[in-house]
Scaffold this motif. Structure first.
Motif, PDB file in Angstrom:
ATOM      1  N   UNK A 134      51.882  -5.626  36.859  1.00  0.00           N
ATOM      2  CA  UNK A 134      50.494  -5.232  36.591  1.00  0.00           C
ATOM      3  C   UNK A 134      49.522  -6.235  37.223  1.00  0.00           C
ATOM      4  N   UNK A 135      49.815  -7.517  37.066  1.00  0.00           N
ATOM      5  CA  UNK A 135      48.944  -8.551  37.636  1.00  0.00           C
ATOM      6  C   UNK A 135      48.879  -8.437  39.157  1.00  0.00           C
ATOM      7  N   UNK A 136      50.017  -8.182  39.779  1.00  0.00           N
ATOM      8  CA  UNK A 136      50.039  -8.028  41.236  1.00  0.00           C
ATOM      9  C   UNK A 136      49.241  -6.800  41.655  1.00  0.00           C
ATOM     10  N   UNK A 137      49.474  -5.666  40.981  1.00  0.00           N
ATOM     11  CA  UNK A 137      48.781  -4.419  41.332  1.00  0.00           C
ATOM     12  C   UNK A 137      47.268  -4.520  41.168  1.00  0.00           C
ATOM     13  N   UNK A 139      46.040  -7.652  44.027  1.00  0.00           N
ATOM     14  CA  UNK A 139      46.317  -7.586  45.456  1.00  0.00           C
ATOM     15  C   UNK A 139      46.271  -6.140  45.936  1.00  0.00           C
ATOM     16  N   UNK A 140      45.844  -5.957  47.157  1.00  0.00           N
ATOM     17  CA  UNK A 140      45.907  -4.636  47.794  1.00  0.00           C
ATOM     18  C   UNK A 140      47.303  -4.457  48.380  1.00  0.00           C
ATOM     19  N   UNK A 141      47.734  -3.221  48.545  1.00  0.00           N
ATOM     20  CA  UNK A 141      49.041  -2.957  49.131  1.00  0.00           C
ATOM     21  C   UNK A 141      49.156  -3.659  50.481  1.00  0.00           C
ATOM     22  N   UNK A 142      50.222  -4.435  50.636  1.00  0.00           N
ATOM     23  CA  UNK A 142      50.453  -5.165  51.876  1.00  0.00           C
ATOM     24  C   UNK A 142      49.773  -6.530  51.921  1.00  0.00           C
ATOM     25  N   UNK A 143      48.863  -6.797  50.989  1.00  0.00           N
ATOM     26  CA  UNK A 143      48.174  -8.089  50.979  1.00  0.00           C
ATOM     27  C   UNK A 143      49.142  -9.188  50.569  1.00  0.00           C
ATOM     28  N   UNK A 144      48.961 -10.359  51.174  1.00  0.00           N
ATOM     29  CA  UNK A 144      49.861 -11.475  50.932  1.00  0.00           C
ATOM     30  C   UNK A 144      49.063 -12.747  50.681  1.00  0.00           C
ATOM     31  N   UNK A 145      49.513 -13.530  49.704  1.00  0.00           N
ATOM     32  CA  UNK A 145      48.917 -14.831  49.402  1.00  0.00           C
ATOM     33  C   UNK A 145      49.999 -15.886  49.581  1.00  0.00           C
ATOM     34  N   UNK A 146      49.719 -16.883  50.392  1.00  0.00           N
ATOM     35  CA  UNK A 146      50.681 -17.955  50.616  1.00  0.00           C
ATOM     36  C   UNK A 146      50.709 -18.879  49.399  1.00  0.00           C
ATOM     37  N   UNK A 147      51.908 -19.117  48.878  1.00  0.00           N
ATOM     38  CA  UNK A 147      52.082 -20.034  47.756  1.00  0.00           C
ATOM     39  C   UNK A 147      52.639 -21.353  48.274  1.00  0.00           C
ATOM     40  N   UNK A 207      53.364 -11.058  47.969  1.00  0.00           N
ATOM     41  CA  UNK A 207      53.013  -9.946  48.842  1.00  0.00           C
ATOM     42  C   UNK A 207      53.231  -8.648  48.079  1.00  0.00           C
ATOM     43  N   UNK A 208      52.193  -7.839  47.957  1.00  0.00           N
ATOM     44  CA  UNK A 208      52.299  -6.585  47.219  1.00  0.00           C
ATOM     45  C   UNK A 208      52.897  -5.502  48.119  1.00  0.00           C
ATOM     46  N   UNK A 209      54.107  -5.044  47.720  1.00  0.00           N
ATOM     47  CA  UNK A 209      54.820  -4.008  48.464  1.00  0.00           C
ATOM     48  C   UNK A 209      55.179  -2.879  47.496  1.00  0.00           C
ATOM     49  N   UNK A 210      55.026  -1.646  47.950  1.00  0.00           N
ATOM     50  CA  UNK A 210      55.452  -0.481  47.175  1.00  0.00           C
ATOM     51  C   UNK A 210      56.776   0.000  47.749  1.00  0.00           C
TER      52      UNK A 210
END
Length: 158
Positions: free
Chosen positions: A18-21, A24-32, A40-43
């Motif tokens: 839920x937090x990711x959805x 983040x937008x689909x395909x968006x990635x945040x470097x940790x 990275x949000x992937x469906x």
């Protein structure tokens, strides 16, 4: 106890998804960790590594069978341990492993039924990039621990 553990693990899985959805937008990635670990949000409409795309019915059926068989195993194993009054450590580890597998299967089942895909977001980039979620971790670790336990017992533990 195992049922509560399963519910808690499913809750963690669904909360992280839920937090990711919602962030983040689909395909968006945040470097940790630069270049190694990202969120990275992937469906994912398939299984591991995106195999077996768009086979929702198959995955739903497998998850239901795994959950039912796992619950039956946990209850029979626990009942057997109570009647024999000697619950081995390996039997307890097996029940915890199976509970983990059930929670992971149900966590991804919820996504498949409600969303039509599984939300993946842990993105480790070593040789290749594989994106997965908390439920996947539960299934893989539960399976590895169960296999090791059965191997160490040298026989069927229960």
């Amino acid at each position: 106890m195992y049922e509560i553990l399963i519910l808690v693990l499913i809750g963690i899985d669904q909360t992280t998804k839920y937090l990711v959805k919602t962030r983040l937008a689909t395909g968006e990635s945040i470097s940790v960790i630069g270049g190694i670990f990202n969120l990275t949000y992937v469906e994912n409409r398939g299984a591991a590594f995106g195999m077996l795309q768009n086979m929702k019915g198959f995955f739903v059926a497998v998850a239901i069978v795994v959950a039912i068989a796992g619950i039956v195993y946990i209850h029979r194993s626990r009942a057997k341990a109570q009647t024999s009054r000697k619950a081995s450590s390996l039997a307890k580890i097996n029940r915890l492993s199976v509970a983990s597998i059930i929670a992971g299967a149900i966590g991804n089942l919820i996504d498949r039924v409600w969303l039509g895909y599984v939300v993946d977001f842990f993105d480790f980039r070593f040789i290749w990039s594989y994106v997965f979620n908390f439920a996947d971790i539960l299934v893989v670790l539960g399976t590895i621990v169960l296999c090791i336990s059965v191997f160490l017992a040298g026989e069927d533990v229960d």
